[in-house]
Scaffold this motif. Sequence first.
Motif, PDB file in Angstrom:
ATOM      1  N   ASP A  94       1.603  12.287   5.063  1.00  0.00           N
ATOM      2  CA  ASP A  94       1.322  12.404   3.778  1.00  0.00           C
ATOM      3  C   ASP A  94      -0.176  11.767   3.152  1.00  0.00           C
ATOM      4  O   ASP A  94      -0.259  11.614   1.981  1.00  0.00           O
ATOM      5  CB  ASP A  94       2.685  11.800   2.840  1.00  0.00           C
ATOM      6  N   GLY A  95      -0.990  11.410   4.147  1.00  0.00           N
ATOM      7  CA  GLY A  95      -2.048  10.395   3.816  1.00  0.00           C
ATOM      8  C   GLY A  95      -1.909   9.213   3.152  1.00  0.00           C
ATOM      9  O   GLY A  95      -2.968   8.674   2.633  1.00  0.00           O
ATOM     10  N   ARG A  96      -0.771   8.572   3.555  1.00  0.00           N
ATOM     11  CA  ARG A  96      -0.637   7.137   3.383  1.00  0.00           C
ATOM     12  C   ARG A  96      -0.317   6.239   4.552  1.00  0.00           C
ATOM     13  O   ARG A  96       0.456   5.611   4.729  1.00  0.00           O
ATOM     14  CB  ARG A  96       0.529   6.941   2.183  1.00  0.00           C
ATOM     15  N   SER A 149     -11.066  -4.968   0.837  1.00  0.00           N
ATOM     16  CA  SER A 149     -10.424  -3.686   1.069  1.00  0.00           C
ATOM     17  C   SER A 149      -9.011  -3.539   0.211  1.00  0.00           C
ATOM     18  O   SER A 149      -8.737  -2.835  -0.259  1.00  0.00           O
ATOM     19  CB  SER A 149     -10.228  -3.406   2.532  1.00  0.00           C
ATOM     20  N   VAL A 150      -8.268  -4.703   0.235  1.00  0.00           N
ATOM     21  CA  VAL A 150      -7.047  -4.819  -0.297  1.00  0.00           C
ATOM     22  C   VAL A 150      -7.188  -4.920  -1.675  1.00  0.00           C
ATOM     23  O   VAL A 150      -6.498  -4.265  -2.524  1.00  0.00           O
ATOM     24  CB  VAL A 150      -6.463  -6.069   0.238  1.00  0.00           C
ATOM     25  N   ALA A 151      -8.327  -5.574  -2.270  1.00  0.00           N
ATOM     26  CA  ALA A 151      -8.503  -5.651  -3.678  1.00  0.00           C
ATOM     27  C   ALA A 151      -8.778  -4.257  -4.303  1.00  0.00           C
ATOM     28  O   ALA A 151      -8.353  -3.863  -5.423  1.00  0.00           O
ATOM     29  CB  ALA A 151      -9.647  -6.593  -3.981  1.00  0.00           C
ATOM     30  N   LEU A 152      -9.829  -3.386  -3.344  1.00  0.00           N
ATOM     31  CA  LEU A 152     -10.171  -2.062  -3.749  1.00  0.00           C
ATOM     32  C   LEU A 152      -8.953  -1.041  -3.809  1.00  0.00           C
ATOM     33  O   LEU A 152      -8.776  -0.296  -4.894  1.00  0.00           O
ATOM     34  CB  LEU A 152     -11.102  -1.367  -2.784  1.00  0.00           C
ATOM     35  N   HIS A 153      -8.021  -1.189  -3.134  1.00  0.00           N
ATOM     36  CA  HIS A 153      -6.739  -0.462  -2.933  1.00  0.00           C
ATOM     37  C   HIS A 153      -6.094  -0.750  -4.128  1.00  0.00           C
ATOM     38  O   HIS A 153      -5.431   0.386  -4.831  1.00  0.00           O
ATOM     39  CB  HIS A 153      -6.161  -0.744  -1.803  1.00  0.00           C
ATOM     40  N   ASP A 284      -6.562   1.693   3.424  1.00  0.00           N
ATOM     41  CA  ASP A 284      -6.802   2.494   4.484  1.00  0.00           C
ATOM     42  C   ASP A 284      -8.516   2.836   4.467  1.00  0.00           C
ATOM     43  O   ASP A 284      -9.111   2.006   4.993  1.00  0.00           O
ATOM     44  CB  ASP A 284      -6.251   3.799   4.127  1.00  0.00           C
ATOM     45  N   THR A 285      -8.724   4.117   3.792  1.00  0.00           N
ATOM     46  CA  THR A 285     -10.366   4.268   3.812  1.00  0.00           C
ATOM     47  C   THR A 285     -11.232   3.441   3.125  1.00  0.00           C
ATOM     48  O   THR A 285     -12.246   3.227   3.149  1.00  0.00           O
ATOM     49  CB  THR A 285     -10.551   5.597   3.419  1.00  0.00           C
TER      50      THR A 285
END
Length: 335
Positions: A94-96, A149-153, A284-285
């Motif tokens: 599912d892209g997650r 990355s955690v913050a961006l997500h 992820d990305t």
Amino acid sequence: MLACVIHGPGDLRVDELTSPSPGPDEVLVAVRYGGVCGSDLHYWRHGGVGDFRLREPMVLGHEVVGTASSGPLAGTAVAVHPATPCGLCAECADGRRHVCRDTRYLGSAARTPHVQGGFAAEIAVPAGQLRPLPEGLPPRRAALAEPLSVALHAVRRAGAVAGRQVLVTGAGPIGSLVVAAAKAAAAAHVTVTDLLPAALGYARAAGADVVVRADDPADPGWPSEADVAVEASGTAAGLETCLRLVRRGGVVVQLGMLPPGPSPFPGNLLVSREIELRGAFRFDTEFDDALRLLAAAPAFDALVSAVVPVREAEAAFALAADRSRSCKVLLDFGD
């Protein structure tokens, strides 16, 4: 080689381990810096993070950068994406991939045998987890890629924040990076709350427009309401603040890991004000986006408060746990 190994609650050791031999499709990385994360501190203090309990000695660490010493990237400065999703489960399909039910994550006790982490002089990781550092990005700053990355997500979980009023509860390393991520996403105004003046200072360095003492209801910096709130303290009090100050129909993102078991919160506000409460877990990305953002913004250097030799790991952990004296503490595996 030297490695930072947790053997049980309060039992952190710098052990000598055998250097790994890379398997098929793996690359050997000589680690230079490793950032001490809140989850590392939980393993050190309590022997676990949330429902993930330590059952055997484990090399800690998942925020690592170094130099590839084998394969096509040999000699290249790299950051290590800490997750290896299974690619087969429903979430991956599912892209997650960040919530993959069978993922392997560096320095995690979520599965047994545990996934050994990156706080070692050398690690062997799948080649697909390596990212060459963008030109001009020093390894010291690149060590912030994983928490950024955690913050961006988390900010992306909030939806569009451009031109919006954003509230962040908790000004630790993650909360401060949420500030930077929100400003990078063109948030109009970011307010940050915390109990510690030093932590609020780091949040201001990250770009906060207003900082507020969480224990001072008379502080004039409190917003009348926010469009979006990100809870980054991992406390029920922080979540209650977000729910009470976000506007009707607003979004609250729970990013901080709450303690195990039930957590009280004013759930009636979810109904009467039709607030959306969303969780945010890992990333992820966003890792690639974080590296690009770090390369373009030297101001992130201010969030690295100390670099400590790995032989002094316990002192580094004690410093990282003292938010009155630190933001992001790095272990140095260099000579």
